[in-house]
Design an enzyme around this catalytic site. Structure first.
Site, PDB file in Angstrom:
ATOM      1  N   LYS A 266       3.598  29.606 -67.950  1.00 39.48           N
ATOM      2  CA  LYS A 266       4.096  29.771 -66.582  1.00 39.48           C
ATOM      3  C   LYS A 266       4.135  31.255 -66.269  1.00 39.48           C
ATOM      4  O   LYS A 266       4.360  32.081 -67.163  1.00 39.48           O
ATOM      5  CB  LYS A 266       5.517  29.193 -66.474  1.00 39.48           C
ATOM      6  CG  LYS A 266       5.910  28.803 -65.078  1.00 39.48           C
ATOM      7  CD  LYS A 266       5.447  27.408 -64.737  1.00 39.48           C
ATOM      8  CE  LYS A 266       5.800  27.034 -63.317  1.00 39.48           C
ATOM      9  NZ  LYS A 266       5.444  25.661 -62.996  1.00 39.48           N
TER      10      LYS A 266
ATOM     11  N   GLY B  61       9.926  20.028 -48.908  1.00 35.69           N
ATOM     12  CA  GLY B  61       8.755  20.909 -48.956  1.00 35.69           C
ATOM     13  C   GLY B  61       7.509  20.084 -49.227  1.00 35.69           C
ATOM     14  O   GLY B  61       7.417  18.909 -48.857  1.00 35.69           O
TER      15      GLY B  61
HETATM   16  P1  NAD Z   1       8.266  23.878 -51.699  1.00 31.29           P
HETATM   17  O1  NAD Z   1       8.619  25.320 -51.780  1.00 31.29           O
HETATM   18  O2  NAD Z   1       7.125  23.438 -50.855  1.00 31.29           O
HETATM   19  O3  NAD Z   1       9.540  23.014 -51.207  1.00 31.29           O
HETATM   20  C1  NAD Z   1      10.833  23.232 -51.645  1.00 31.29           C
HETATM   21  C2  NAD Z   1      11.739  22.793 -50.490  1.00 31.29           C
HETATM   22  O4  NAD Z   1      13.070  22.811 -50.970  1.00 31.29           O
HETATM   23  C3  NAD Z   1      11.663  23.699 -49.279  1.00 31.29           C
HETATM   24  O5  NAD Z   1      11.509  22.924 -48.092  1.00 31.29           O
HETATM   25  C4  NAD Z   1      13.011  24.435 -49.302  1.00 31.29           C
HETATM   26  O6  NAD Z   1      13.475  24.791 -48.000  1.00 31.29           O
HETATM   27  C5  NAD Z   1      13.884  23.400 -49.958  1.00 31.29           C
HETATM   28  N1  NAD Z   1      15.088  23.931 -50.587  1.00 31.29           N
HETATM   29  C6  NAD Z   1      15.241  25.056 -51.307  1.00 31.29           C
HETATM   30  N2  NAD Z   1      16.508  25.162 -51.741  1.00 31.29           N
HETATM   31  C7  NAD Z   1      17.158  24.063 -51.311  1.00 31.29           C
HETATM   32  C8  NAD Z   1      18.476  23.592 -51.440  1.00 31.29           C
HETATM   33  N3  NAD Z   1      19.401  24.283 -52.098  1.00 31.29           N
HETATM   34  N4  NAD Z   1      18.803  22.407 -50.863  1.00 31.29           N
HETATM   35  C9  NAD Z   1      17.889  21.689 -50.173  1.00 31.29           C
HETATM   36  N5  NAD Z   1      16.607  22.105 -50.018  1.00 31.29           N
HETATM   37  C10 NAD Z   1      16.262  23.271 -50.568  1.00 31.29           C
HETATM   38  O7  NAD Z   1       8.085  23.416 -53.223  1.00 31.29           O
HETATM   39  P2  NAD Z   1       7.351  22.103 -53.737  1.00 31.29           P
HETATM   40  O8  NAD Z   1       5.951  22.449 -54.082  1.00 31.29           O
HETATM   41  O9  NAD Z   1       7.635  20.980 -52.842  1.00 31.29           O
HETATM   42  O10 NAD Z   1       8.107  21.896 -55.127  1.00 31.29           O
HETATM   43  C11 NAD Z   1       9.416  21.341 -55.157  1.00 31.29           C
HETATM   44  C12 NAD Z   1       9.871  21.253 -56.602  1.00 31.29           C
HETATM   45  O11 NAD Z   1       8.959  20.436 -57.341  1.00 31.29           O
HETATM   46  C13 NAD Z   1       9.928  22.586 -57.355  1.00 31.29           C
HETATM   47  O12 NAD Z   1      10.979  22.553 -58.291  1.00 31.29           O
HETATM   48  C14 NAD Z   1       8.589  22.634 -58.096  1.00 31.29           C
HETATM   49  O13 NAD Z   1       8.645  23.439 -59.236  1.00 31.29           O
HETATM   50  C15 NAD Z   1       8.436  21.170 -58.456  1.00 31.29           C
HETATM   51  N6  NAD Z   1       7.057  20.737 -58.686  1.00 31.29           N
HETATM   52  C16 NAD Z   1       6.133  20.899 -57.719  1.00 31.29           C
HETATM   53  C17 NAD Z   1       4.833  20.441 -57.947  1.00 31.29           C
HETATM   54  C18 NAD Z   1       3.779  20.530 -56.875  1.00 31.29           C
HETATM   55  O14 NAD Z   1       2.757  19.850 -56.987  1.00 31.29           O
HETATM   56  N7  NAD Z   1       3.987  21.323 -55.816  1.00 31.29           N
HETATM   57  C19 NAD Z   1       4.488  19.861 -59.172  1.00 31.29           C
HETATM   58  C20 NAD Z   1       5.472  19.691 -60.138  1.00 31.29           C
HETATM   59  C21 NAD Z   1       6.767  20.132 -59.893  1.00 31.29           C
END
Ligand code: NAD
Length: 349
Positions: free
Chosen positions: A79, A181
């Site tokens: 990472k 998100g």
């Molecule tokens: P993203 O940045 O698109 O979305 C995150 C969302 O969470 C945003 O809308 C943000 O405003 C919101 N947020 C942040 N803090 C918050 C809080 N305290 N309360 C409520 N909402 C809050 O990220 P993503 O790509 O959707 O990823 C989300 C999670 O999933 C992360 O932990 C990421 O590591 C994990 N993840 C993502 C993927 C992927 O394919 N994108 C794959 C595996 C794991």
């Protein structure tokens, strides 16, 4: 550009990178290359202190070793984290400078999107290194992994529902979703189509309004999502949110979501178990994204078939974990960790 090794017990290789000309500062943590080159996204966040960023990289890279092994991928765990506000400080030059860091590691680490990153950023990184995935264009481009991540989580939620409620069907069930998100939004879509009622929270009020509009979701404040009346809680925002403060607030029977490192500590898996809350281990539930990314790293020609097959296998793995946890009356997290350790152990010999 300065790239320094950092001593981190339990990790194969960790480097700090600093390029003052472009305001780049961060870490790449390679936890393990035992199953293949380390693969895991790059995250950009305005960390309060470099130690916080380093700890995040260390924790997340270990998580990637477990996630890749659980998804049966020939990839290790790594990472990268960049310190900074993506909205204000990200630029093509910054991304290119990071691309040179990845190239310096010479294939030991493959990068892709994580929080704060887009396929366009990957393209800038890709102008400096071939060890990047999650591109929007190119022969094996896999694009945004979040729709596949959401599919995997949706499958995990159905497995959890079958174990907890006797049916995988979600009609009439309420799912609380934290974070709307990339992942959370796609997940809401699938849950809504599957007949689930939604309770949602996000710091982005506009996203909440959209969810209310499109999915008839009930919107709650970010600090009340834990105590929302629901059957299943799906954390899809940030890590560490299952902890000694939040767990006693939960009214759900199960937790299954996409955020990485949902448990603040391993003890929180036991805490959930003691409260009778079934927890779908995050590194299994959210493996869809890396399965998608793997098609690009491994240059898989039959991408769709590969993704479908691995998602099915992941669902079976989740089922196996929950079944064994119930039989052994231990937490699913404990079982998931030991299943991965079983995969890793013979290779170490
Ligand atoms: P993203 O940045 O698109 O979305 C995150 C969302 O969470 C945003 O809308 C943000 O405003 C919101 N947020 C942040 N803090 C918050 C809080 N305290 N309360 C409520 N909402 C809050 O990220 P993503 O790509 O959707 O990823 C989300 C999670 O999933 C992360 O932990 C990421 O590591 C994990 N993840 C993502 C993927 C992927 O394919 N994108 C794959 C595996 C794991």
């Amino acid at each position: 550009m300065e790239i320094h090794p950092i001593d981190a017990p339990g990790h194969e290789r960790v480097v700090e990178f600093k390029d003052t000309a472009h305001g780049l500062l961060g870490y790449v943590a390679i936890h393990s290359t035992q199953l293949g080159p380390a693969a895991g996204g790059v995250r950009m966040r305005p960390y309060g202190h470099p130690t916080e960023a380093l700890n995040d990289a260390l924790r997340l890279s270990r998580g990637m070793t477990f996630k890749n092994a659980a998804a049966d991928l020939p990839l290790g765990g790594g990472k990268a984290v960049i310190i900074g506000d993506p909205a204000a400080e990200k630029s093509p030059e910054l991304m290119k400078a990071f691309g040179r860091v990845v190239q310096h590691l010479d294939g030991q680490y493959w990068t892709a999107e994580d929080m704060g990153m887009t396929p366009a950023d990957m393209a800038h990184i890709g102008s400096e290194t071939r060890y990047v995935a999650g591109l929007a264009e190119g022969d094996f481009a896999s694009g945004d992994p979040s729709p596949i991540t959401a599919r995997g989580i949706f499958n995990a939620i159905r497995v959890v529902a079958r174990h907890r409620f006797g049916t995988a069907g979600l009609k009439g069930k309420t799912v609380s979703v934290q974070g709307l998100g990339n992942v959370g939004w796609h997940l809401c879509h699938l849950l809504h189509e599957g007949g689930a009622e939604l309770v949602v929270a996000d710091i982005d009020r506009q996203q909440c309004a959209r969810a209310a509009d499109q999915f008839s979701a009930k919107v709650v404040e970010t600090d009340t999502i834990y105590s929302a009346e629901a059957d299943i809680f799906a954390p899809c925002a940030i890590g560490g949110i299952l902890n000694e403060t939040s767990i006693p607030l939960l009214k759900v029977s199960a937790v299954a979501g996409g955020a990485n490192n949902q448990l603040a500590t391993d003890a929180d898996a036991q805490r959930l178990h003691d409260c009778g809350i079934l927890y779908a281990p995050d590194f299994v539930a959210n493996g869809g994204g890396i399965i998608n990314v793997a098609t690009e790293i491994l240059q898989v020609a039959e991408r769709q078939a590969f993704v479908d097959l691995r998602l099915q296998a992941l669902e079976l793995t989740m089922d196996r974990i929950l079944t064994r946890a119930q039989a052994e009356t231990v937490s699913p997290h404990e079982v998931a960790e030991s299943i991965v350790q079983e995969v890793l152990r013979p290779q170490a010999a």
